[in-house]
Design a protein around this motif. Sequence first.
Motif, short mmCIF file in Angstrom:
data_model
loop_
_atom_site.label_atom_id
_atom_site.label_comp_id
_atom_site.label_asym_id
_atom_site.label_seq_id
_atom_site.Cartn_x
_atom_site.Cartn_y
_atom_site.Cartn_z
N ILE A 8 -29.96 4.30 -36.18
CA ILE A 8 -29.66 3.38 -37.42
C ILE A 8 -28.20 3.29 -37.69
CG2 ILE A 8 -30.05 3.35 -39.93
CD1 ILE A 8 -32.52 5.78 -39.44
N ASP A 9 -28.10 2.04 -37.60
CA ASP A 9 -26.90 1.37 -37.94
C ASP A 9 -25.91 2.38 -36.98
OD1 ASP A 9 -24.74 -0.12 -38.93
OD2 ASP A 9 -24.50 1.24 -40.49
N VAL A 10 -25.93 2.44 -35.69
CA VAL A 10 -25.24 3.23 -34.65
C VAL A 10 -23.92 2.33 -34.03
CG1 VAL A 10 -24.90 4.39 -32.46
CG2 VAL A 10 -26.97 4.73 -34.13
N TRP A 11 -22.87 3.08 -34.44
CA TRP A 11 -21.54 2.37 -33.81
C TRP A 11 -20.87 3.43 -32.71
CZ3 TRP A 11 -19.18 -2.14 -35.63
CH2 TRP A 11 -19.80 -2.74 -36.69
N ALA A 16 -9.94 0.85 -28.93
CA ALA A 16 -10.08 -0.49 -29.77
C ALA A 16 -11.21 -1.27 -29.52
CB ALA A 16 -8.63 -1.28 -29.64
N ASN A 17 -12.01 -0.72 -28.48
CA ASN A 17 -13.24 -1.47 -28.08
C ASN A 17 -14.43 -1.18 -28.52
OD1 ASN A 17 -14.53 -3.39 -26.43
ND2 ASN A 17 -14.97 -2.05 -24.86
N ALA A 18 -15.04 -1.72 -29.46
CA ALA A 18 -16.24 -1.40 -30.04
C ALA A 18 -17.42 -2.05 -29.10
CB ALA A 18 -16.36 -2.10 -31.31
N VAL A 19 -17.84 -0.72 -28.61
CA VAL A 19 -18.98 -1.09 -27.57
C VAL A 19 -20.66 -1.26 -28.13
CG1 VAL A 19 -20.10 -0.36 -25.45
CG2 VAL A 19 -17.63 0.16 -25.92
N LEU A 20 -20.89 -0.27 -29.21
CA LEU A 20 -22.01 -0.45 -29.99
C LEU A 20 -21.79 -0.90 -31.17
CD1 LEU A 20 -23.96 2.60 -28.71
CD2 LEU A 20 -24.18 0.18 -27.86
N VAL A 56 -21.63 9.52 -30.99
CA VAL A 56 -21.46 8.04 -31.83
C VAL A 56 -20.34 8.30 -32.79
CG1 VAL A 56 -23.70 7.44 -31.06
CG2 VAL A 56 -23.27 8.82 -33.30
N ASP A 57 -19.80 7.20 -33.08
CA ASP A 57 -18.57 7.44 -34.23
C ASP A 57 -19.41 7.19 -35.69
OD1 ASP A 57 -16.85 7.25 -32.09
OD2 ASP A 57 -16.83 4.99 -32.24
N THR A 69 -27.47 13.68 -34.31
CA THR A 69 -26.01 13.46 -33.82
C THR A 69 -25.11 14.36 -34.57
OG1 THR A 69 -26.09 11.86 -35.99
CG2 THR A 69 -26.54 10.95 -33.94
N ASP A 70 -25.88 15.36 -35.31
CA ASP A 70 -25.00 16.40 -36.01
C ASP A 70 -24.03 17.15 -34.62
OD1 ASP A 70 -23.96 18.66 -37.13
OD2 ASP A 70 -25.84 19.07 -37.97
N PRO A 71 -22.71 17.17 -34.96
CA PRO A 71 -21.71 17.76 -34.07
C PRO A 71 -21.96 19.21 -33.95
CG PRO A 71 -20.75 17.03 -35.88
CD PRO A 71 -21.97 16.57 -36.23
#
Length: 243
Positions: A8-11, A16-20, A56-57, A69-71
Amino acid sequence: MAAKLQMIDVWKSFGANAVLRGIDLEVSEGEMVCLIGASGSGKSTLLRSLNLLEPVDDGLILLDGTDITDPELDPQPIRQRIGLVFQSFNLFPHMTALENVLLAPRRIQRKTRAALLPGVEALFVRFGLADRMGHYPDQLSGGQQQRVAIIRALAMKPEVMLFDEVTSALDPELVGEVLDVLRTLKAEGMTMILATHEMAFAREAADKVCFLDAGRIVEEGPPAEIFSNPREARTRAFLARIL
Protein backbone atom coordinates in the motif's frame (compact mmCIF):
# COMPACT_ATOMS: atom_id res chain seq x y z
CA MET A 1 -10.91 -13.28 -1.26
CA ALA A 2 -8.67 -11.61 1.33
CA ALA A 3 -5.23 -10.58 0.12
CA LYS A 4 -2.35 -12.87 1.06
CA LEU A 5 0.19 -10.15 0.35
CA GLN A 6 -0.42 -6.46 -0.11
CA MET A 7 1.63 -3.33 -0.80
CA ILE A 8 0.00 0.00 0.00
CA ASP A 9 1.61 3.22 -1.29
CA VAL A 10 5.16 1.80 -0.99
CA TRP A 11 8.08 4.13 -1.69
CA LYS A 12 11.78 3.30 -1.87
CA SER A 13 14.73 5.49 -2.87
CA PHE A 14 18.45 4.92 -3.19
CA GLY A 15 19.89 8.34 -2.51
CA ALA A 16 18.13 10.79 -4.84
CA ASN A 17 16.88 7.98 -7.08
CA ALA A 18 13.27 7.02 -6.32
CA VAL A 19 12.99 3.37 -7.40
CA LEU A 20 9.48 2.59 -6.11
CA ARG A 21 6.96 5.41 -6.31
CA GLY A 22 3.72 4.65 -4.51
CA ILE A 23 3.32 0.95 -5.34
CA ASP A 24 -0.11 -0.56 -4.68
CA LEU A 25 -0.28 -4.31 -5.23
CA GLU A 26 -2.64 -7.00 -4.00
CA VAL A 27 -1.96 -10.74 -4.36
CA SER A 28 -4.56 -13.33 -3.38
CA GLU A 29 -3.87 -16.79 -2.00
CA GLY A 30 -2.81 -19.13 -4.80
CA GLU A 31 -2.50 -16.34 -7.37
CA MET A 32 0.39 -15.97 -9.81
CA VAL A 33 1.27 -12.35 -10.55
CA CYS A 34 3.81 -11.52 -13.27
CA LEU A 35 5.68 -8.21 -13.18
CA ILE A 36 6.81 -6.98 -16.58
CA GLY A 37 8.70 -3.86 -17.61
CA ALA A 38 12.09 -2.69 -18.80
CA SER A 39 15.25 -3.19 -16.76
CA GLY A 40 15.40 -0.50 -14.08
CA SER A 41 11.62 -0.18 -13.80
CA GLY A 42 11.66 -1.35 -10.15
CA LYS A 43 10.69 -5.02 -10.42
CA SER A 44 13.67 -6.43 -8.48
CA THR A 45 13.44 -3.77 -5.77
CA LEU A 46 9.73 -4.51 -5.38
CA LEU A 47 10.49 -8.21 -4.80
CA ARG A 48 13.39 -7.50 -2.45
CA SER A 49 11.14 -5.15 -0.45
CA LEU A 50 8.50 -7.88 -0.07
CA ASN A 51 11.18 -10.22 1.30
CA LEU A 52 12.46 -7.43 3.63
CA LEU A 53 15.90 -7.45 1.99
CA GLU A 54 15.28 -3.76 1.24
CA PRO A 55 13.64 -1.63 3.95
CA VAL A 56 11.01 0.64 2.43
CA ASP A 57 10.94 4.38 3.03
CA ASP A 58 7.18 4.71 3.28
CA GLY A 59 4.00 2.69 2.90
CA LEU A 60 2.80 -0.66 4.20
CA ILE A 61 3.46 -4.28 3.28
CA LEU A 62 0.86 -6.64 4.70
CA LEU A 63 1.19 -10.42 4.98
CA ASP A 64 -2.14 -11.97 5.94
CA GLY A 65 -3.22 -8.49 7.02
CA THR A 66 -0.25 -7.88 9.34
CA ASP A 67 2.18 -5.05 8.60
CA ILE A 68 5.67 -6.55 8.15
CA THR A 69 7.51 -3.24 7.58
CA ASP A 70 7.80 -2.47 11.31
CA PRO A 71 11.56 -1.92 11.89
CA GLU A 72 11.21 -3.52 15.33
CA LEU A 73 10.12 -6.77 13.68
CA ASP A 74 12.59 -9.65 13.36
CA PRO A 75 12.76 -10.17 9.54
CA GLN A 76 13.94 -13.79 9.73
CA PRO A 77 10.57 -15.45 10.45
CA ILE A 78 9.00 -13.34 7.68
CA ARG A 79 11.68 -14.42 5.18
CA GLN A 80 10.89 -18.04 6.02
CA ARG A 81 7.28 -17.38 4.98
CA ILE A 82 8.23 -15.49 1.79
CA GLY A 83 10.83 -17.32 -0.31
CA LEU A 84 12.91 -15.44 -2.90
CA VAL A 85 14.77 -17.03 -5.82
CA PHE A 86 17.26 -14.86 -7.69
CA GLN A 87 18.48 -14.70 -11.27
CA SER A 88 21.89 -15.99 -10.14
CA PHE A 89 21.77 -19.42 -8.51
CA ASN A 90 23.97 -18.52 -5.50
CA LEU A 91 24.76 -22.16 -4.75
CA PHE A 92 27.82 -22.92 -2.62
CA PRO A 93 30.32 -24.52 -5.04
CA HIS A 94 31.96 -26.73 -2.36
CA MET A 95 28.64 -28.32 -1.35
CA THR A 96 26.51 -30.88 -3.17
CA ALA A 97 23.02 -30.00 -4.37
CA LEU A 98 21.58 -31.83 -1.36
CA GLU A 99 23.84 -30.05 1.14
CA ASN A 100 22.99 -26.68 -0.43
CA VAL A 101 19.30 -27.36 0.14
CA LEU A 102 19.71 -28.70 3.69
CA LEU A 103 21.86 -25.79 4.91
CA ALA A 104 19.20 -23.13 5.61
CA PRO A 105 16.58 -25.30 7.34
CA ARG A 106 19.30 -26.87 9.49
CA ARG A 107 20.76 -23.52 10.52
CA ILE A 108 17.66 -21.36 10.70
CA GLN A 109 14.94 -23.83 11.68
CA ARG A 110 17.35 -25.93 13.80
CA LYS A 111 16.09 -29.16 12.26
CA THR A 112 18.21 -32.29 12.06
CA ARG A 113 19.42 -33.74 8.80
CA ALA A 114 17.47 -36.94 9.50
CA ALA A 115 14.24 -34.99 10.07
CA LEU A 116 14.70 -32.96 6.87
CA LEU A 117 15.93 -35.66 4.50
CA PRO A 118 12.61 -37.33 3.52
CA GLY A 119 10.95 -34.02 2.60
CA VAL A 120 14.00 -32.65 0.78
CA GLU A 121 14.55 -35.87 -1.17
CA ALA A 122 10.88 -35.75 -2.18
CA LEU A 123 11.44 -32.24 -3.60
CA PHE A 124 14.37 -33.47 -5.69
CA VAL A 125 12.20 -36.30 -7.01
CA ARG A 126 9.30 -33.96 -7.71
CA PHE A 127 11.43 -31.66 -9.85
CA GLY A 128 13.32 -34.36 -11.73
CA LEU A 129 16.64 -34.12 -9.90
CA ALA A 130 16.66 -37.29 -7.80
CA ASP A 131 19.83 -38.48 -9.56
CA ARG A 132 21.60 -35.12 -9.06
CA MET A 133 21.44 -34.75 -5.26
CA GLY A 134 25.09 -35.77 -4.82
CA HIS A 135 26.38 -33.55 -7.65
CA TYR A 136 28.25 -30.28 -7.10
CA PRO A 137 27.00 -27.10 -8.81
CA ASP A 138 29.70 -27.20 -11.51
CA GLN A 139 28.47 -30.67 -12.45
CA LEU A 140 24.95 -29.35 -13.13
CA SER A 141 23.53 -27.43 -16.07
CA GLY A 142 22.24 -23.91 -15.51
CA GLY A 143 18.66 -25.15 -15.57
CA GLN A 144 19.46 -27.84 -13.00
CA GLN A 145 21.22 -25.30 -10.76
CA GLN A 146 18.21 -22.99 -10.91
CA ARG A 147 15.89 -25.89 -10.03
CA VAL A 148 18.13 -26.67 -7.03
CA ALA A 149 17.86 -22.99 -6.00
CA ILE A 150 14.05 -23.27 -6.19
CA ILE A 151 14.11 -26.51 -4.17
CA ARG A 152 16.30 -24.75 -1.60
CA ALA A 153 13.67 -22.02 -1.19
CA LEU A 154 10.83 -24.57 -1.02
CA ALA A 155 12.64 -26.56 1.68
CA MET A 156 11.85 -23.70 4.06
CA LYS A 157 8.13 -24.36 3.43
CA PRO A 158 7.25 -20.78 2.41
CA GLU A 159 3.69 -19.55 1.99
CA VAL A 160 4.63 -17.18 -0.86
CA MET A 161 7.36 -17.50 -3.51
CA LEU A 162 9.05 -14.59 -5.28
CA PHE A 163 11.07 -15.13 -8.46
CA ASP A 164 13.40 -12.46 -9.83
CA GLU A 165 14.11 -13.10 -13.53
CA VAL A 166 14.94 -16.74 -12.75
CA THR A 167 15.33 -17.70 -16.42
CA SER A 168 17.34 -14.73 -17.72
CA ALA A 169 20.77 -16.27 -16.96
CA LEU A 170 19.87 -19.54 -18.72
CA ASP A 171 20.56 -20.75 -22.24
CA PRO A 172 17.29 -20.69 -24.23
CA GLU A 173 16.98 -24.48 -24.33
CA LEU A 174 17.10 -24.64 -20.51
CA VAL A 175 14.41 -22.02 -19.87
CA GLY A 176 11.54 -24.45 -20.40
CA GLU A 177 12.52 -26.80 -17.58
CA VAL A 178 12.46 -23.95 -15.05
CA LEU A 179 9.14 -22.60 -16.37
CA ASP A 180 7.73 -26.12 -15.95
CA VAL A 181 8.63 -25.94 -12.25
CA LEU A 182 6.70 -22.67 -11.97
CA ARG A 183 3.69 -24.26 -13.71
CA THR A 184 3.83 -27.15 -11.23
CA LEU A 185 3.92 -24.77 -8.26
CA LYS A 186 0.97 -22.82 -9.65
CA ALA A 187 -1.02 -26.04 -10.12
CA GLU A 188 -0.31 -26.89 -6.47
CA GLY A 189 -1.71 -23.54 -5.33
CA MET A 190 1.49 -21.68 -4.41
CA THR A 191 1.11 -17.90 -4.19
CA MET A 192 3.75 -16.44 -6.52
CA ILE A 193 5.06 -13.12 -7.79
CA LEU A 194 7.46 -13.23 -10.74
CA ALA A 195 9.54 -10.55 -12.40
CA THR A 196 9.95 -11.96 -15.89
CA HIS A 197 10.89 -11.22 -19.49
CA GLU A 198 9.15 -14.44 -20.63
CA MET A 199 6.10 -12.79 -22.15
CA ALA A 200 4.61 -15.95 -23.65
CA PHE A 201 4.78 -17.61 -20.22
CA ALA A 202 3.22 -14.58 -18.50
CA ARG A 203 0.43 -14.54 -21.04
CA GLU A 204 -0.26 -18.26 -20.61
CA ALA A 205 0.24 -18.82 -16.88
CA ALA A 206 -0.33 -15.59 -14.93
CA ASP A 207 -3.57 -14.72 -13.18
CA LYS A 208 -2.58 -11.05 -13.25
CA VAL A 209 0.09 -9.04 -15.09
CA CYS A 210 1.49 -5.75 -13.77
CA PHE A 211 3.43 -3.42 -16.08
CA LEU A 212 6.00 -1.33 -14.20
CA ASP A 213 7.60 1.83 -15.55
CA ALA A 214 9.84 4.23 -13.60
CA GLY A 215 8.90 2.72 -10.24
CA ARG A 216 5.14 2.75 -10.74
CA ILE A 217 2.60 0.10 -11.65
CA VAL A 218 1.25 1.82 -14.75
CA GLU A 219 -1.28 -0.87 -15.61
CA GLU A 220 -2.45 -4.23 -14.26
CA GLY A 221 -5.03 -6.77 -15.26
CA PRO A 222 -5.62 -10.23 -16.72
CA PRO A 223 -2.96 -11.30 -19.26
CA ALA A 224 -5.41 -11.29 -22.18
CA GLU A 225 -6.29 -7.68 -21.43
CA ILE A 226 -2.72 -6.43 -20.88
CA PHE A 227 -1.23 -8.16 -23.92
CA SER A 228 -4.12 -7.80 -26.38
CA ASN A 229 -5.74 -4.52 -25.38
CA PRO A 230 -3.53 -2.41 -23.08
CA ARG A 231 -5.12 0.86 -22.04
CA GLU A 232 -1.97 2.88 -21.32
CA ALA A 233 0.30 4.33 -24.02
CA ARG A 234 3.44 3.35 -22.06
CA THR A 235 2.27 -0.27 -21.86
CA ARG A 236 1.57 -0.30 -25.61
CA ALA A 237 5.01 1.19 -26.36
CA PHE A 238 6.79 -1.39 -24.14
CA LEU A 239 4.95 -4.35 -25.66
CA ALA A 240 5.50 -3.05 -29.19
CA ARG A 241 9.26 -3.10 -28.54
CA ILE A 242 9.44 -6.65 -27.21
CA LEU A 243 6.65 -8.64 -28.86
